[in-house]
Design a protein around this motif. Structure first.
Motif, mmCIF file in Angstrom:
data_model
loop_
_atom_site.group_PDB
_atom_site.id
_atom_site.type_symbol
_atom_site.label_atom_id
_atom_site.label_comp_id
_atom_site.label_asym_id
_atom_site.label_seq_id
_atom_site.Cartn_x
_atom_site.Cartn_y
_atom_site.Cartn_z
ATOM 1 N N THR A 36 36.997 42.957 33.839
ATOM 2 C CA THR A 36 38.414 43.174 34.106
ATOM 3 C C THR A 36 38.580 44.073 35.335
ATOM 4 O OG1 THR A 36 38.747 45.255 32.897
ATOM 5 C CG2 THR A 36 38.661 43.213 31.587
ATOM 6 N N PRO A 37 39.800 44.195 35.871
ATOM 7 C CA PRO A 37 40.017 45.136 36.979
ATOM 8 C C PRO A 37 39.736 46.584 36.599
ATOM 9 C CG PRO A 37 41.824 43.557 36.836
ATOM 10 C CD PRO A 37 41.002 43.374 35.592
ATOM 11 N N PHE A 38 39.736 46.897 35.295
ATOM 12 C CA PHE A 38 39.383 48.239 34.837
ATOM 13 C C PHE A 38 37.870 48.460 34.841
ATOM 14 C CE2 PHE A 38 43.501 48.091 32.254
ATOM 15 C CZ PHE A 38 44.198 48.893 33.156
ATOM 16 N N GLY A 39 37.108 47.432 35.207
ATOM 17 C CA GLY A 39 35.661 47.558 35.221
ATOM 18 C C GLY A 39 35.009 47.311 33.878
ATOM 19 N N GLU A 40 35.799 47.007 32.861
ATOM 20 C CA GLU A 40 35.263 46.735 31.532
ATOM 21 C C GLU A 40 34.591 45.364 31.493
ATOM 22 O OE1 GLU A 40 38.662 48.773 28.739
ATOM 23 O OE2 GLU A 40 39.135 46.917 29.769
ATOM 24 N N ILE A 41 33.549 45.261 30.709
ATOM 25 C CA ILE A 41 32.920 43.975 30.428
ATOM 26 C C ILE A 41 33.383 43.549 29.043
ATOM 27 C CG2 ILE A 41 30.772 42.700 30.206
ATOM 28 C CD1 ILE A 41 29.452 44.839 31.950
ATOM 29 N N VAL A 42 34.095 42.433 28.973
ATOM 30 C CA VAL A 42 34.758 42.031 27.734
ATOM 31 C C VAL A 42 34.508 40.560 27.438
ATOM 32 C CG1 VAL A 42 36.588 43.764 28.006
ATOM 33 C CG2 VAL A 42 36.903 41.471 28.949
ATOM 34 N N ALA A 43 34.920 40.148 26.256
ATOM 35 C CA ALA A 43 34.800 38.748 25.842
ATOM 36 C C ALA A 43 36.168 38.095 25.932
ATOM 37 C CB ALA A 43 34.260 38.657 24.416
ATOM 38 N N ILE A 44 36.433 37.422 27.054
ATOM 39 C CA ILE A 44 37.656 36.649 27.216
ATOM 40 C C ILE A 44 37.295 35.311 27.842
ATOM 41 C CG2 ILE A 44 39.222 38.637 27.379
ATOM 42 C CD1 ILE A 44 39.183 38.337 30.418
ATOM 43 N N ASP A 45 38.101 34.322 27.604
ATOM 44 C CA ASP A 45 37.816 32.982 28.110
ATOM 45 C C ASP A 45 38.389 32.841 29.523
ATOM 46 O OD1 ASP A 45 36.847 30.434 28.134
ATOM 47 O OD2 ASP A 45 38.578 29.558 27.115
ATOM 48 N N ALA A 105 38.110 45.672 42.677
ATOM 49 C CA ALA A 105 38.687 46.748 41.868
ATOM 50 C C ALA A 105 37.672 47.296 40.881
ATOM 51 C CB ALA A 105 39.929 46.252 41.133
ATOM 52 N N ALA A 106 36.841 46.415 40.334
ATOM 53 C CA ALA A 106 35.817 46.841 39.384
ATOM 54 C C ALA A 106 34.648 47.549 40.056
ATOM 55 C CB ALA A 106 35.310 45.633 38.599
ATOM 56 N N GLY A 107 34.620 47.563 41.403
ATOM 57 C CA GLY A 107 33.613 48.310 42.130
ATOM 58 C C GLY A 107 32.545 47.492 42.798
ATOM 59 N N HIS A 108 32.698 46.165 42.856
ATOM 60 C CA HIS A 108 31.691 45.293 43.451
ATOM 61 C C HIS A 108 32.016 45.018 44.922
ATOM 62 C CE1 HIS A 108 29.682 43.824 39.608
ATOM 63 N NE2 HIS A 108 30.651 44.621 39.191
ATOM 64 N N ARG A 109 30.992 44.533 45.653
ATOM 65 C CA ARG A 109 31.164 44.124 47.048
ATOM 66 C C ARG A 109 30.396 42.808 47.257
ATOM 67 N NH1 ARG A 109 25.844 43.806 49.018
ATOM 68 N NH2 ARG A 109 24.642 45.684 48.549
ATOM 69 N N PRO A 110 30.606 42.095 48.374
ATOM 70 C CA PRO A 110 29.980 40.778 48.545
ATOM 71 C C PRO A 110 28.454 40.839 48.603
ATOM 72 C CG PRO A 110 31.797 41.059 50.091
ATOM 73 C CD PRO A 110 31.541 42.399 49.478
ATOM 74 N N GLU A 174 49.073 48.557 32.771
ATOM 75 C CA GLU A 174 48.201 47.395 32.928
ATOM 76 C C GLU A 174 47.834 47.195 34.401
ATOM 77 O OE1 GLU A 174 46.941 45.873 30.430
ATOM 78 O OE2 GLU A 174 48.139 46.954 28.951
ATOM 79 N N PRO A 175 46.737 46.494 34.694
ATOM 80 C CA PRO A 175 46.335 46.286 36.088
ATOM 81 C C PRO A 175 47.238 45.299 36.799
ATOM 82 C CG PRO A 175 44.851 45.118 34.608
ATOM 83 C CD PRO A 175 45.766 45.921 33.734
ATOM 84 N N ALA A 176 47.517 45.577 38.062
ATOM 85 C CA ALA A 176 48.358 44.703 38.871
ATOM 86 C C ALA A 176 47.758 44.572 40.270
ATOM 87 C CB ALA A 176 49.782 45.234 38.957
#
Length: 230
Positions: A36-45, A105-110, A174-176
């Motif tokens: 998610t944009p919060f950096g969480e690793i979650v179970a969503i489809d 947003a989660a902190g990654h780069r290319p 919430e993230p926007a």
């Protein structure tokens, strides 16, 4: 919409209640490897447009730690016909993002390999922002310091007027996604209907400051088409 902007181009340990709730919202049991944009690793489809890597952080089909390495990258889903194996013992853990602004947003780069052109553009924007071409290890250390506070995501206060298109901030808890003078809410269902960006006040920004500078200096992330459908 910001001038020249093209949407087409342009604590992570959630095996508990939030992850279960998100899965139920989607009506099925999803793999716990979405970010998610919060950096969480979650179970969503919500597999999305990009894959990412924080090292080997799984055992079986369970996420056991938020990261293994500081080199958090964003990759294409397939590279020259190769697709990363999922949940392979001892291998790095493929993670998935709705689009590139979520990943940033989660902190990654290319990734420098499978997204070499974007990586070069990222370096050029970094050089424009900070005055020197970065070396990868110092850049990744800097991003790591900016994105985490212990095991939680670090947030940054900034006037709304200074948040660039392509960033993520918190709106109504919430993230926007920031798209010109509009905010596009993100949820496990994808992007929602845009709302007006506040004209005054300060934002709680999710995107790390160095990545904000890269966005300010011309890097254009690939945005999911649904961001402009509302």
């Amino acid at each position: 919409m910001a001038p020249g902007w093209t949407p087409e181009r342009g604590p992570v340990k959630d095996q508990g209640p939030r992850s279960v709730v998100l899965s139920v919202m989607m009506g099925r049991v999803a793999a716990p490897n979405r970010v998610t944009p919060f950096g969480e690793i979650v179970a969503i489809d919500q597999r999305g447009l990009f894959m990412g890597n924080r090292g080997s952080i799984h055992r079986g089909r369970t996420i056991v730690r938020p990261w293994q390495v500081r080199r958090w990258i964003t990759c294409v889903l397939e590279y020259k016909g190769w697709v990363a194996p999922k949940w392979a013992p001892g291998r790095w853990t493929p993670l998935f993002f709705w689009d590139e602004p979520v990943a940033i947003a989660a902190g990654h780069r290319p990734c420098a390999l499978c997204r070499h052109g974007d990586f070069v553009r990222w370096l050029a924007a970094w050089e424009a922002a900070f005055g020197e071409r970065p070396r990868v290890d110092p850049m990744d250390r800097r991003l790591h310091d900016e994105r985490v506070d212990g095991r939680a995501q670090r947030r940054h206060a900034l006037p709304w007027a200074d948040v660039p298109t392509g960033a993520f901030a918190v709106a109504g808890g919430e993230p926007a996604f920031v798209l010109g003078d509009r905010l596009v809410p993100w949820s496990p269902l994808g992007y929602g209907r845009p709302i007006d960006r506040p004209a005054r006040g300060r934002a709680a920004v999710l995107t790390p400051p160095s990545s904000l500078a890269v966005l300010h200096h011309g890097y254009r992330p690939l945005v999911h088409p649904s961001a402009r459908e509302g």
